[in-house]
Design a protein around this motif. Structure first.
Motif, PDB file in Angstrom:
ATOM      1  N   ALA A   1       0.795  -1.237   0.000  1.00  0.00           N
ATOM      2  CA  ALA A   1       0.000   0.000   0.000  1.00  0.00           C
ATOM      3  C   ALA A   1       0.827   1.286   0.000  1.00  0.00           C
ATOM      4  O   ALA A   1       0.258   2.367  -0.158  1.00  0.00           O
ATOM      5  CB  ALA A   1      -0.931   0.009   1.211  1.00  0.00           C
ATOM      6  N   MET A   2       2.132   1.215   0.166  1.00  0.00           N
ATOM      7  CA  MET A   2       2.901   2.457   0.344  1.00  0.00           C
ATOM      8  C   MET A   2       2.792   3.370  -0.876  1.00  0.00           C
ATOM      9  O   MET A   2       2.548   4.577  -0.748  1.00  0.00           O
ATOM     10  CB  MET A   2       4.366   2.145   0.647  1.00  0.00           C
ATOM     11  N   ASP A   3       2.945   2.811  -2.063  1.00  0.00           N
ATOM     12  CA  ASP A   3       2.876   3.659  -3.256  1.00  0.00           C
ATOM     13  C   ASP A   3       1.501   4.288  -3.406  1.00  0.00           C
ATOM     14  O   ASP A   3       1.375   5.460  -3.801  1.00  0.00           O
ATOM     15  CB  ASP A   3       3.199   2.819  -4.493  1.00  0.00           C
ATOM     16  N   HIS A   4       0.448   3.495  -3.118  1.00  0.00           N
ATOM     17  CA  HIS A   4      -0.918   4.049  -3.223  1.00  0.00           C
ATOM     18  C   HIS A   4      -1.131   5.165  -2.205  1.00  0.00           C
ATOM     19  O   HIS A   4      -1.783   6.177  -2.515  1.00  0.00           O
ATOM     20  CB  HIS A   4      -1.935   2.927  -3.007  1.00  0.00           C
ATOM     21  N   LEU A   5      -0.594   4.989  -1.011  1.00  0.00           N
ATOM     22  CA  LEU A   5      -0.755   6.029   0.020  1.00  0.00           C
ATOM     23  C   LEU A   5      -0.025   7.311  -0.353  1.00  0.00           C
ATOM     24  O   LEU A   5      -0.537   8.425  -0.135  1.00  0.00           O
ATOM     25  CB  LEU A   5      -0.249   5.503   1.370  1.00  0.00           C
ATOM     26  N   ILE A   6       1.153   7.160  -0.906  1.00  0.00           N
ATOM     27  CA  ILE A   6       1.894   8.356  -1.345  1.00  0.00           C
ATOM     28  C   ILE A   6       1.134   9.049  -2.473  1.00  0.00           C
ATOM     29  O   ILE A   6       1.072  10.290  -2.530  1.00  0.00           O
ATOM     30  CB  ILE A   6       3.311   7.949  -1.797  1.00  0.00           C
ATOM     31  N   ASN A   7       0.513   8.245  -3.358  1.00  0.00           N
ATOM     32  CA  ASN A   7      -0.281   8.837  -4.442  1.00  0.00           C
ATOM     33  C   ASN A   7      -1.480   9.593  -3.888  1.00  0.00           C
ATOM     34  O   ASN A   7      -1.868  10.651  -4.411  1.00  0.00           O
ATOM     35  CB  ASN A   7      -0.734   7.724  -5.389  1.00  0.00           C
ATOM     36  N   ILE A   8      -2.064   9.075  -2.823  1.00  0.00           N
ATOM     37  CA  ILE A   8      -3.174   9.784  -2.165  1.00  0.00           C
ATOM     38  C   ILE A   8      -2.704  11.151  -1.665  1.00  0.00           C
ATOM     39  O   ILE A   8      -3.401  12.169  -1.802  1.00  0.00           O
ATOM     40  CB  ILE A   8      -3.748   8.933  -1.007  1.00  0.00           C
ATOM     41  N   LEU A   9      -1.519  11.184  -1.052  1.00  0.00           N
ATOM     42  CA  LEU A   9      -0.979  12.461  -0.545  1.00  0.00           C
ATOM     43  C   LEU A   9      -0.783  13.463  -1.670  1.00  0.00           C
ATOM     44  O   LEU A   9      -0.928  14.681  -1.463  1.00  0.00           O
ATOM     45  CB  LEU A   9       0.352  12.217   0.175  1.00  0.00           C
ATOM     46  N   GLN A  10      -0.483  12.974  -2.872  1.00  0.00           N
ATOM     47  CA  GLN A  10      -0.224  13.873  -3.992  1.00  0.00           C
ATOM     48  C   GLN A  10      -1.492  14.341  -4.683  1.00  0.00           C
ATOM     49  O   GLN A  10      -1.551  15.481  -5.168  1.00  0.00           O
ATOM     50  CB  GLN A  10       0.686  13.169  -5.005  1.00  0.00           C
ATOM     51  N   THR A  11      -2.513  13.463  -4.729  1.00  0.00           N
ATOM     52  CA  THR A  11      -3.695  13.776  -5.538  1.00  0.00           C
ATOM     53  C   THR A  11      -4.868  14.314  -4.732  1.00  0.00           C
ATOM     54  O   THR A  11      -5.641  15.135  -5.228  1.00  0.00           O
ATOM     55  CB  THR A  11      -4.145  12.510  -6.294  1.00  0.00           C
ATOM     56  N   ASP A  12      -5.049  13.833  -3.514  1.00  0.00           N
ATOM     57  CA  ASP A  12      -6.221  14.216  -2.725  1.00  0.00           C
ATOM     58  C   ASP A  12      -5.874  15.259  -1.669  1.00  0.00           C
ATOM     59  O   ASP A  12      -6.219  15.132  -0.487  1.00  0.00           O
ATOM     60  CB  ASP A  12      -6.829  12.973  -2.046  1.00  0.00           C
ATOM     61  N   ARG A  13      -5.198  16.309  -2.111  1.00  0.00           N
ATOM     62  CA  ARG A  13      -4.775  17.357  -1.164  1.00  0.00           C
ATOM     63  C   ARG A  13      -5.952  18.137  -0.594  1.00  0.00           C
ATOM     64  O   ARG A  13      -5.832  18.755   0.462  1.00  0.00           O
ATOM     65  CB  ARG A  13      -3.826  18.332  -1.882  1.00  0.00           C
ATOM     66  N   SER A  14      -7.063  18.116  -1.280  1.00  0.00           N
ATOM     67  CA  SER A  14      -8.187  18.947  -0.842  1.00  0.00           C
ATOM     68  C   SER A  14      -8.953  18.343   0.321  1.00  0.00           C
ATOM     69  O   SER A  14      -9.682  19.048   1.026  1.00  0.00           O
ATOM     70  CB  SER A  14      -9.149  19.171  -2.019  1.00  0.00           C
ATOM     71  N   ASP A  15      -8.801  17.028   0.556  1.00  0.00           N
ATOM     72  CA  ASP A  15      -9.562  16.378   1.621  1.00  0.00           C
ATOM     73  C   ASP A  15      -8.624  16.061   2.792  1.00  0.00           C
ATOM     74  O   ASP A  15      -7.748  15.200   2.707  1.00  0.00           O
ATOM     75  CB  ASP A  15     -10.193  15.080   1.095  1.00  0.00           C
ATOM     76  N   SER A  16      -8.795  16.791   3.890  1.00  0.00           N
ATOM     77  CA  SER A  16      -7.903  16.623   5.036  1.00  0.00           C
ATOM     78  C   SER A  16      -8.112  15.281   5.722  1.00  0.00           C
ATOM     79  O   SER A  16      -7.180  14.714   6.302  1.00  0.00           O
ATOM     80  CB  SER A  16      -8.113  17.761   6.038  1.00  0.00           C
ATOM     81  N   GLU A  17      -9.315  14.743   5.636  1.00  0.00           N
ATOM     82  CA  GLU A  17      -9.591  13.498   6.346  1.00  0.00           C
ATOM     83  C   GLU A  17      -8.813  12.340   5.742  1.00  0.00           C
ATOM     84  O   GLU A  17      -8.166  11.566   6.454  1.00  0.00           O
ATOM     85  CB  GLU A  17     -11.099  13.208   6.315  1.00  0.00           C
ATOM     86  N   ILE A  18      -8.851  12.206   4.406  1.00  0.00           N
ATOM     87  CA  ILE A  18      -8.127  11.105   3.772  1.00  0.00           C
ATOM     88  C   ILE A  18      -6.622  11.292   3.907  1.00  0.00           C
ATOM     89  O   ILE A  18      -5.864  10.324   4.043  1.00  0.00           O
ATOM     90  CB  ILE A  18      -8.544  10.969   2.283  1.00  0.00           C
ATOM     91  N   LEU A  19      -6.177  12.563   3.926  1.00  0.00           N
ATOM     92  CA  LEU A  19      -4.750  12.816   4.145  1.00  0.00           C
ATOM     93  C   LEU A  19      -4.327  12.347   5.536  1.00  0.00           C
ATOM     94  O   LEU A  19      -3.258  11.748   5.708  1.00  0.00           O
ATOM     95  CB  LEU A  19      -4.450  14.313   3.990  1.00  0.00           C
ATOM     96  N   GLY A  20      -5.175  12.607   6.532  1.00  0.00           N
ATOM     97  CA  GLY A  20      -4.857  12.174   7.887  1.00  0.00           C
ATOM     98  C   GLY A  20      -4.783  10.663   8.001  1.00  0.00           C
ATOM     99  O   GLY A  20      -3.868  10.122   8.647  1.00  0.00           O
ATOM    100  N   TYR A  21      -5.749   9.945   7.335  1.00  0.00           N
ATOM    101  CA  TYR A  21      -5.708   8.481   7.362  1.00  0.00           C
ATOM    102  C   TYR A  21      -4.438   7.953   6.692  1.00  0.00           C
ATOM    103  O   TYR A  21      -3.798   7.011   7.193  1.00  0.00           O
ATOM    104  CB  TYR A  21      -6.937   7.909   6.656  1.00  0.00           C
ATOM    105  N   ALA A  22      -4.066   8.546   5.562  1.00  0.00           N
ATOM    106  CA  ALA A  22      -2.880   8.087   4.840  1.00  0.00           C
ATOM    107  C   ALA A  22      -1.611   8.305   5.664  1.00  0.00           C
ATOM    108  O   ALA A  22      -0.735   7.431   5.736  1.00  0.00           O
ATOM    109  CB  ALA A  22      -2.788   8.813   3.494  1.00  0.00           C
TER     110      ALA A  22
END
Length: 934
Positions: free
Chosen positions: A61-82
């Motif tokens: 999951a590490m690559d997917h989580l890093i991709n989340i940090l790059q793409t979903d910057r607008s949602d603080s909740e998903i950033l916090g989970y990642a």
């Protein structure tokens, strides 16, 4: 959503998928879902599985989580989970308690796993940059997990992460902003992050310091209650230690920023020191370490000296001494305080003098040094405390010849006070006690009183000890050698080798570079045989160090021998070594010292730090002495007498040159001193000149004021004299002794004024006479010149009138002749033409001559008129000067009259005062008076 219910623990039919399969499905969902809610739920599920299935989540999951940090910057909740999921995967900190059965191998595997995932994460430096960008988010659910994740990365791969942050634009500045966060959780975790960031990286330490870290950290410490604060204070202090330790630039910045002064309130402990909490002990321990970092002996001497001076001036040293002498302080805090005071005073004469003046609050008061030495020689005290006191005593004597002299003086016969305990008595008591550790500490302490001080080495030879009743006293040097030779015969507590090593170190330090002490040592016939016997024997491993020290002591006796004892000259001692020991064997035994395992440890730091009392064998300063002398002694033993003679000649030549250079240096110093004195004199004389000029101008103004007052008083003097004469009779009987003395003073003053006025009067008379003579001399030449000029002018006027009359007659005669000449042809013929022409020519000649003479007279008249005008102006100038002189004469006469009147008044006043004094029965000497009759 049924899928997520199954993942989260809902009841489903059929076989349950494995953890790896579930994580794989969640990763696919994260990668393929288009709805943000689906990705958020998948990441939340990965977070919940990340602790139990750390390996699987980190791998898949590490690559997917890093991709989340790059793409979903607008949602603080998903950033916090990642971020939380990445932290759980990378961090090696286990929140849940581990079972006792879990062995160390499992923990090691977990650490290795975190390191591997950290390496995977930082393969791309942009991931760290992305994480730093996350920290700018103010949202708590993003910022806090980001701080924890970056801290975990620094713990696992600190050097690599530090390098990435260092080159990242504004990387360190973003992290410093965490200290200003109003949420204490983020601020406190930010402290932990900065601790990891600043470990072992001087460049980052400097950047953090110049980002105003000292100010912020000290403010937090103050807000949290200083030493009474909690774990946050401890974290701040640990960060300060990271920033300052072995970083001279930050230390200088800390000192120049006046932050040392802000440390003083930390050490203000109250009278009631009971109930110290464990956190307070930890905080105060770190605070003391922070002070020691600023004055550590490993720092540059200049920086250490400036910090020591600052600590004394701001009162920090005084505060530390207060803790040192306070009661109820925990033992470990007291030990660290002693170590801190030691380094604050080490090598600083002002601080050492202050420490010597500190007294313990006892009755009667005792010096702090004496109280500390009592603890050092007391075997019941903790070992670390005794080591700290020894270090304090060493630092007190470091480069302090004044302090060395004071300690030695307490051992001399003329200064011993039987009613009080002195430092020298305590040292001697410890040197000869039955405790081997006290023997060693006292021997090392005494060696430090002699370090690099030839005077005190010679003074200590005078110390006499009373061994027992009825026996004559023996010298301290003799007693040390006696104990050394007795060795195993004396029953001691502890290591016997320790006592002998301490005594040998003391003797080596004592007689090194002191030929007189060498002579005293060799004068005892038993010393040299004892040393040669010790060196030549084949003893066990424990005794090899003693053999090496005996060889060093014998070598010092050779090297610093002045050949004053016939039986123990340099040559005879070398022959003795060659016969009894052998040169090679001697050098080998000498090398036992430096080859000892504890020698190199003691040579590292001045502070005596030993894990156990048995390992306390070498002193730091003694290792320096061994390093200096080992090569010299080896050469001295192998040299022949001829080589020594040549060296002696070279030494004498060098000494002569040194003496000449020293003389020139002294001459230059004297000349510099004279120049300095002259400069000071010039500056002082310049200052005096300016002061005198100011005084002169002030006095001139005062004189002018007195003149004005004198003119006013001169007018009032007549009236005052009349009133005084009328009141004199009425007040005559009321005069007392004080009034009589006052009248005498007034009489003397009036006499002086009378003399002065007479002098002025004679000067004015002389001036008047000179003015009169000048006026007469000016009048006579002026009158005679005017008369002569007027007479000449009258004569010239008469001549001019005469010539004019003659000219008029000639014109009339010419007209008559012309008339006759015109009338002659018409009436009668002329008698002859020749006679008329001749007459006419004669008349014309006469007329031309008269005309020329007339012109000359006119020119002469104009010249005389000019002379008359000049004479008239000269006469006017002389008349003006005459008027001025007459005016001055009148003024002088007037001033003379005033002076005569004033003298008459003064004389009258003097006469009245004399008469009053006579009436009072006083006998007077008749001085000169103006009238001459009184």
């Amino acid at each position: 959503m049924n899928f997520f219910r199954g993942v989260m623990g809902g009841q489903t039919a059929g076989p349950q998928p494995s953890g790896a399969e579930t994580i794989q499905k969640l990763c696919d969902r994260v990668a393929s879902s288009t709805l943000l809610e689906d990705r958020r739920d998948a990441v939340r599920a990965l977070k919940s599985l990340s602790k139990k299935y750390r390996m699987e989540v980190g791998t898949q999951a590490m690559d997917h989580l890093i991709n989340i940090l790059q793409t979903d910057r607008s949602d603080s909740e998903i950033l916090g989970y990642a971020l939380d999921t990445l932290y759980n995967v990378i961090s090696n900190d286990e929140e849940e308690e581990q079972d006792e059965s879990e062995d160390e191998n499992a923990q090691k595997q977990a650490d290795d796993l975190g390191t591997q995932f950290t390496e995977t994460f930082i393969q791309d430096p942009e991931h760290i940059t992305l994480l730093l960008t996350m920290l700018e988010e103010f949202d708590f659910h993003v910022r806090w997990p980001g701080v924890k994740l970056l801290t975990a990365l620094l713990k696992n791969q600190g050097v690599q992460v530090q390098g990435i942050i260092l080159v990242s634009p504004m990387g360190v500045s973003r992290l410093m902003d965490l200290l200003a966060d109003s949420r204490e959780v983020i601020r406190n975790d930010g402290l932990l992050l900065l601790q990891q960031l600043t470990k072992g990286n001087a460049a980052i330490q400097k950047i953090v310091a110049f980002e105003n870290a000292f100010e912020r950290l000290l403010d937090i410490i103050t807000e949290e209650g200083s030493s009474d604060g909690g774990i946050v204070v401890e974290d701040c202090l640990l960060l300060l230690l990271n920033l300052l330790k072995n970083n001279s630039s930050n230390q200088n910045f800390f000192k120049e920023g006046s932050y040392i002064q802000r440390m003083k309130p930390w050490f203000e402990v109250g009278d009631d020191n009971s109930g110290w909490s464990a956190q307070k002990v930890t905080n105060l321990h770190l605070m003391l370490q922070l002070v020691r970092v600023m004055v550590s002996p490993v720092n540059s001497p200049g920086a250490t000296a400036s910090c020591q001076k600052c600590m004394y001036q701001c009162g920090l040293l005084q505060q530390l001494c207060t803790i040192l002498m306070a009661t109820g302080v925990p033992a470990d805090i007291l030990t660290e305080t002693i170590n801190t005071v030691s380094e604050v005073i080490r090598g600083s004469q002002v601080n050492q003098d202050y420490f010597a003046s500190v007294n313990a609050p006892s009755n009667p008061p005792r010096p702090a040094i004496v109280v500390l030495l009592m603890s050092m020689v007391n075997e019941r005290q903790p070992f670390v405390l005794r080591c700290a006191v020894l270090y304090c005593f060493q630092c007190f004597l470091f480069k302090n010849q004044k302090g060395q002299g004071e300690i030695v003086a307490t051992l001399l016969p003329s200064t011993i006070d039987a009613n009080s305990i002195s430092a020298g008595q305590l040292l001697c008591g410890g040197l000869f006690s039955a405790d081997s550790l006290s023997n060693w500490c006292a021997a090392v302490a005494l060696a430090h009183t002699l370090q690099d001080n030839l005077t005190q080495k010679e003074q200590l030879l005078r110390v006499q000890l009373a061994t027992s009743l009825g026996k004559p006293p023996v010298s301290l040097l003799q007693q040390c050698t006696n104990i050394l030779s007795q060795g195993d015969k004396i029953v001691r507590r502890g290591s016997k080798v320790q006592t002998r090593v301490g005594l040998l170190m003391l003797l080596c330090t004592w007689i090194s570079n002191c030929p007189i002490a060498v002579t005293h040592f060799l004068h005892n016939q038993e010393n040299v045989p004892f040393l040669t016997a010790q060196i030549s024997e084949n003893l066990g491993e424990d005794e090899r160090l003693v053999q090496g020290l005996c060889a060093l002591l014998l070598g010092i006796c050779i090297y610093y021998n002045d050949n004053s004892l016939e039986n123990y000259t340099k040559e005879k001692l070398k022959q003795l070594i060659e016969k009894r020991i052998g040169k090679e064997n001697f050098v080998e035994k000498l090398g036992f010292i430096t080859k000892h395992e504890l020698y190199s440890r003691a040579a590292l730091k001045p502070q005596p730090i030993f894990p156990s009392p048995e390992q306390m064998l070498f002193d730091h300063e003694f290792t320096r002495l061994v390093k200096e002398l080992e090569g010299l002694i080896t050469k001295a033993v192998h040299k022949s007498s001829e080589e020594e003679e040549k060296e002696e000649e070279v030494k004498k030549t060098l000494e002569q040159h040194d003496n000449i250079v020293t003389q020139y240096k002294e001459l230059i110093r004297e000349q510099d001193a004279q120049i300095q004195e002259l400069k000071e004199k010039v500056s002082s004389m310049t200052t005096q000149t300016e002061q005198l000029q100011a005084t002169v101008s002030q006095q001139q103004s005062q004189i002018q004021q007195h003149k004005d007052q004198y003119n006013i008083l001169k007018l009032k003097l007549g009236k005052e004299n009349q009133s005084q004469s009328s009141q004199g009779d009425t007040q005559l009987n009321g005069l007392q002794t004080e009034e009589l003395s006052q009248l005498r003073e007034e009489l003397e003053e009036l006499r002086r004024q009378q003399t002065l006025l007479q002098t002025q009067l004679s000067e004015k008379d002389a001036l008047i006479d000179s003015l009169k003579s000048a006026a007469k001399a000016a009048e006579c030449p002026a009158g005679s010149d005017n008369t002569e000029l007027l007479q000449e002018l009258e004569a010239l006027k008469n001549q001019v009138q005469t010539h004019l009359a003659e000219i008029g007659l000639l014109k009339a005669e010419r007209q008559e002749l012309l008339r006759r000449a015109e009338a002659g042809p018409s009436d009668t013929a002329p008698p002859s033409d020749g006679s008329s022409d001749a007459a006419k020519a004669e008349l014309e000649n006469r007329l031309a001559a008269q005309t020329a003479e007339m012109e000359q007279l006119k020119e002469s008249r104009s010249g005389l008129e000019q002379q008359l005008a000049a004479a008239t102006s000269t006469a006017a100038i002389l008349q003006t000067e005459k008027a001025k002189l007459q005016t001055e004469v009148q003024e002088s006469k007037k001033e003379q009259d005033d002076l005569l009147m004033l003298l008459a008044d003064q004389d009258q006043k003097i006469h009245s005062l004399k008469q009053r004094l006579k009436d009072l029965g006083e006998t007077l000497d008749c001085g000169p008076s103006l009238t001459g009759g009184r």
